[in-house]
Design an enzyme around this catalytic site. Structure first.
Site, PDB file in Angstrom:
ATOM      1  N   ASP A   1      23.325 -15.140  50.937  1.00 47.78           N
ATOM      2  CA  ASP A   1      22.752 -14.792  52.086  1.00 47.78           C
ATOM      3  C   ASP A   1      21.569 -15.930  52.164  1.00 47.78           C
ATOM      4  OD1 ASP A   1      21.587 -13.767  54.671  1.00 47.78           O
ATOM      5  OD2 ASP A   1      21.203 -11.854  53.898  1.00 47.78           O
TER       6      ASP A   1
ATOM      7  N   ASP B   1      22.173 -18.246  59.424  1.00 50.88           N
ATOM      8  CA  ASP B   1      22.332 -17.032  58.498  1.00 50.88           C
ATOM      9  C   ASP B   1      23.773 -16.721  58.232  1.00 50.88           C
ATOM     10  OD1 ASP B   1      22.015 -14.641  57.345  1.00 50.88           O
ATOM     11  OD2 ASP B   1      21.816 -13.542  59.406  1.00 50.88           O
TER      12      ASP B   1
END
Length: 398
Positions: A279, A87
């Site tokens: 992201d 992430d």
């Protein structure tokens, strides 16, 4: 030396200079995919002090659970195996802990780290907490060796901090195929100011010549197992075509850059450069609500609820390209890239727009978030050493 031999040696040198981490992916049915919970998760992630609507979260899986791509790491001596979501929108590594309560279903359904079974582990006893929409992920901090992939080449030393989770909130992580989260953002947003594992890899020039990592995501609906690949310490030209367009970071918190414009059929849908965050931990592409509504109208989206828009699957081939300008270069998303086609549970398919409106107030916003809808089409390079993000067309971007 012949050109063929030289090329072979060059490829061998490239292979030895980078680490490849194979990713797996998961797809979801229409019933499982809930935009309301995704939106609440992202607001909790990016809006300081935001108090999420827990009812929205409880409608379905959070965005972390909807994220499709995850891969292997090992922790400890001997190695304990975990699947983690890589992430770029967070900066901490955490996995479930062996001593989590029996009633914590999310923890019990996944691989759990046991510090006592690792000869290199030190239990610091320090508490750790990350706020999610349905509550807090709580645990303690351990120090141990963390290795990328399944070998011991790209590893930290035994002093790498990680969170051992003893409590995971609500249903957020129960159905997730991955065990934990591997944050790859900047240390400035790290909880407890724990440096992330990539810092140690970057500091080791013997194995890492370039302080960067890159994501290639497979969007091939016919390949249900291959999720793509992460490369550490260099890019892989086999995964992209053309040149990489670079955009400098706006700040060293998230991978935050300037998006110059969004254009459809010659009409500009943004007003001047605007902050955007790249992201890998979110599946959608979000922007200010007023802009996204105009885009949904342009592509014939039918509003449903909680920001969801449905598009007739038969119209995907005729949908307009949506052009993003980054690093002085145009990147075109085609209809097949920004429409999410998923099973409706009745033997058919439902098609949803991969765009979602989300208003983030100043000073954090306004903001675009470029998630897997964008990254799946464009090879994405996160250059820590030069503080920039680069994009190129994926060789098999589908």
């Amino acid at each position: 030396m012949s050109g063929r031999v030289f090329l072979l040696l060059a490829l061998v040198a490239l292979a030895s200079a980078i680490q490849r981490i194979k990713l797996e992916k998961r797809t979801y049915t229409r019933e499982q995919y809930k935009f309301g919970s995704i939106q609440e998760h992202l607001k909790a992630k990016y809006v300081p002090g935001y108090i999420p609507n827990k009812d929205a979260f409880n409608e379905g899986l959070s965005d972390y659970s909807n994220a499709q791509y995850y891969g292997p790491v090992t922790i400890g001596t001997p190695p304990q195996n975990f699947q983690v979501l890589f992430d770029t929108g967070s900066s901490n590594l955490w996995v479930p802990c062996a001593n989590c309560p029996f009633g914590d279903i999310a923890c019990r359904m996944h691989n759990r780290f046991d510090c006592k079974k690792s000869s290199s582990c030190t239990a610091t006893g320090a508490s750790f907490e990350i706020q999610y929409g349905t509550g807090s992920m709580k645990g303690t901090v351990d120090n141990d060796v963390v290795c990328f992939g399944h070998d011991t080449t790209y590893c930290t030393d035994k002093n790498q901090g990680l969170a051992c989770a003893t409590s995971e909130p609500g249903i957020t992580f129960v159905a997730a195929k991955f065990d934990g989260i591997f944050g790859m953002g900047w240390d400035t947003i790290s909880v407890n100011k724990i440096s992330q594992p990539m810092d140690q890899i970057f500091a080791n020039s013997a194995i890492c010549k370039n302080q960067l990592f890159a994501f290639w995501l497979s969007r091939d609906a016919n390949d249900i197992t291959n999720g793509g690949e992460i490369t550490l310490c260099d890019t892989d030209p086999n995964h992209y075509v053309g040149n990489i367009a670079w955009e400098p970071l706006v700040s060293e918190d998230y991978w935050r850059i300037k998006l110059a414009s969004v254009v459809i059929d010659g009409t500009t849908y943004t007003s001047g450069p605007i902050d955007s965050i790249v992201d890998t931990g979110t599946s959608l592409l979000t922007g200010p609500t007023d802009v996204i509504k105009k885009i949904q109208h342009k592509i014939g989206g039918i509003p449903l609820f909680n920001g969801e828009y449905e598009v007739e699957c038969s119209k995907i081939p005729s949908l307009p390209n949506i052009t993003f300008n980054l690093g002085g270069q145009n990147f075109d998303l085609q209809g097949k890239d920004y429409i999410l086609q998923m099973s409706n549970g009745n033997g058919g398919s439902t098609c949803l727009s991969g765009f979602m409106g989300m208003d983030i107030p100043a000073p954090a916003g306004p903001l675009w978030i470029l998630g897997d809808v964008f990254i799946g089409r464009f090879y994405s390079v996160f250059d820590h050493g030069n503080k920039r993000v680069g994009f190129a067309t994926s060789r098999t971007g589908k």
